[in-house]
Write a protein that holds these residues in place. Structure first.
Motif, PDB file in Angstrom:
ATOM      1  N   LEU A  38       0.833  -1.203   0.000  1.00 14.89           N
ATOM      2  CA  LEU A  38       0.000   0.000   0.000  1.00 14.89           C
ATOM      3  C   LEU A  38       0.870   1.255   0.000  1.00 14.89           C
ATOM      4  N   GLU A  39       2.012   1.186   0.664  1.00 15.13           N
ATOM      5  CA  GLU A  39       2.945   2.319   0.624  1.00 15.13           C
ATOM      6  C   GLU A  39       3.415   2.561  -0.812  1.00 15.13           C
TER       7      GLU A  39
ATOM      8  N   ILE B 295      -7.870   9.920  -8.527  1.00 15.00           N
ATOM      9  CA  ILE B 295      -6.571   9.473  -8.011  1.00 15.00           C
ATOM     10  C   ILE B 295      -6.355  10.005  -6.593  1.00 15.00           C
ATOM     11  N   GLU B 296      -6.697  11.283  -6.377  1.00 16.61           N
ATOM     12  CA  GLU B 296      -6.530  11.865  -5.042  1.00 16.61           C
ATOM     13  C   GLU B 296      -7.437  11.188  -4.026  1.00 16.61           C
ATOM     14  N   ALA B 297      -8.669  10.882  -4.442  1.00 16.44           N
ATOM     15  CA  ALA B 297      -9.597  10.202  -3.527  1.00 16.44           C
ATOM     16  C   ALA B 297      -9.083   8.803  -3.184  1.00 16.44           C
ATOM     17  N   GLU B 298      -8.585   8.085  -4.201  1.00 16.63           N
ATOM     18  CA  GLU B 298      -8.054   6.748  -3.951  1.00 16.63           C
ATOM     19  C   GLU B 298      -6.838   6.816  -3.037  1.00 16.63           C
ATOM     20  N   ALA B 299      -5.949   7.770  -3.288  1.00 11.28           N
ATOM     21  CA  ALA B 299      -4.751   7.900  -2.460  1.00 11.28           C
ATOM     22  C   ALA B 299      -5.119   8.171  -1.009  1.00 11.28           C
TER      23      ALA B 299
ATOM     24  N   ARG C 132      -4.188   5.627   2.017  1.00 10.98           N
ATOM     25  CA  ARG C 132      -3.423   6.088   3.176  1.00 10.98           C
ATOM     26  C   ARG C 132      -4.134   5.725   4.474  1.00 10.98           C
ATOM     27  N   SER C 133      -5.445   5.900   4.475  1.00  7.46           N
ATOM     28  CA  SER C 133      -6.227   5.584   5.671  1.00  7.46           C
ATOM     29  C   SER C 133      -6.158   4.099   5.999  1.00  7.46           C
ATOM     30  N   LEU C 134      -6.307   3.254   4.977  1.00  5.46           N
ATOM     31  CA  LEU C 134      -6.224   1.806   5.187  1.00  5.46           C
ATOM     32  C   LEU C 134      -4.828   1.419   5.670  1.00  5.46           C
ATOM     33  N   HIS C 135      -3.824   2.011   5.060  1.00  9.61           N
ATOM     34  CA  HIS C 135      -2.442   1.731   5.451  1.00  9.61           C
ATOM     35  C   HIS C 135      -2.218   2.086   6.919  1.00  9.61           C
ATOM     36  N   GLN C 136      -2.734   3.235   7.337  1.00 10.85           N
ATOM     37  CA  GLN C 136      -2.545   3.659   8.723  1.00 10.85           C
ATOM     38  C   GLN C 136      -3.228   2.704   9.692  1.00 10.85           C
TER      39      GLN C 136
END
Length: 260
Positions: free
Chosen positions: A126-127, A166-170, A174-178
């Motif tokens: 995800l990173e 793309i910004e919404a997906e990013a 990021r939220s899932l990664h955190q």
């Protein structure tokens, strides 16, 4: 219901939109597709362009409109839209704008199967994805900044859309990664245990028994029906196949088109 199209390749729609401007030879269509950057929004196989034009002609949407001769070059056949082609172009494009089609992005498919990877590996992957998305977003911002002073916004709305998606997906990634980093994603302990012990967690086995007779598609349709009822009636494109539409909207759209 939206009618089933005789052709479904978006390239065919692009060809009809271009021919709606004036009759063209396939070579000119290809040049304009490149010049206007349509290959960034439409999957284009330039080698099949002549076949697309032939299929449109076979279905009565385009016709030979003349022959072009330039110097000693061979004659080129020009194609133009027929009356039925203009109606098809309008209705097809209107459907694509109004009806949210059910698409199957590869990332969504991967998310539905992500449990097969170890959570620590997913964290790293995800990173990588976020970094790649940030590069794509930066590139699109650069394009928009460059074209903002040269072109009316109408001609770059698809690029704006790409950037926002793309910004919404990013942001979501990021939220899932955190959550994975913090260990707050529900189900992570069982997920980790399954990979480290090879045994299906007891809780997961219970879920399998409890939901054995559940059909996810039927469950979704129930929620769609409920949402429609709360909205006060059927909504265009909100059916199970994403193709529902009201007859009044269709007839109204064609009436407006015919009027012009």
């Amino acid at each position: 219901m939206a009618q089933r199209r005789k052709l479904s390749n978006p390239l065919a729609l692009a060809v009809m939109v271009f021919l709606n401007e004036h009759p063209m030879h396939p070579y000119e269509i290809a040049r304009l597709l490149r010049q206007r950057g349509k290959e960034n929004s439409i999957k284009i196989n330039y080698g099949s362009l002549y076949t697309v034009v032939q299929n449109l002609e076979k279905h009565g949407f385009v016709e030979v409109a003349g022959v072009q001769r330039q110097g000693n070059r061979p004659e080129r056949t020009l194609y133009g839209l027929t009356g039925s082609g203009r109606v098809e172009m309008h209705d097809w494009l209107a459907d694509l704008v109004a009806v949210p089609a059910r698409e199957y992005p590869s990332f969504e498919a991967a998310l539905s199967l992500i449990g097969a990877l170890h959570p620590d590996e997913v964290t790293g992957l995800l990173e990588e994805r976020v970094r790649a998305l940030e590069v794509q977003a930066a590139a699109l911002r650069g394009v928009l900044e460059r074209l903002d002073t040269e072109l009316p916004r109408l001609f770059v709305v698809e690029t704006e859309y790409q950037l926002h998606m793309i910004e919404a997906e990013a942001g979501w990634v990021r939220s899932l990664h955190q959550e994975l980093v913090d260990g707050t994603l529900p189900g992570t302990p069982e997920w980790r245990s399954w990979h480290e012990t090879g045994e299906v967690p007891e809780r997961w086995a219970k879920f399998e028994d409890e939901f054995r007779d559940v059909d996810a598609s039927e469950l979704l349709q129930e929620q769609v029906d409920k949402a429609q009822a709360e909205a006060g009636g059927p909504v265009r494109g909100s059916g199970k196949d994403g193709a529902d539409r009201s007859a009044s909207h269709t007839d109204g759209g064609r009436a407006r088109h015919d009027k012009h």
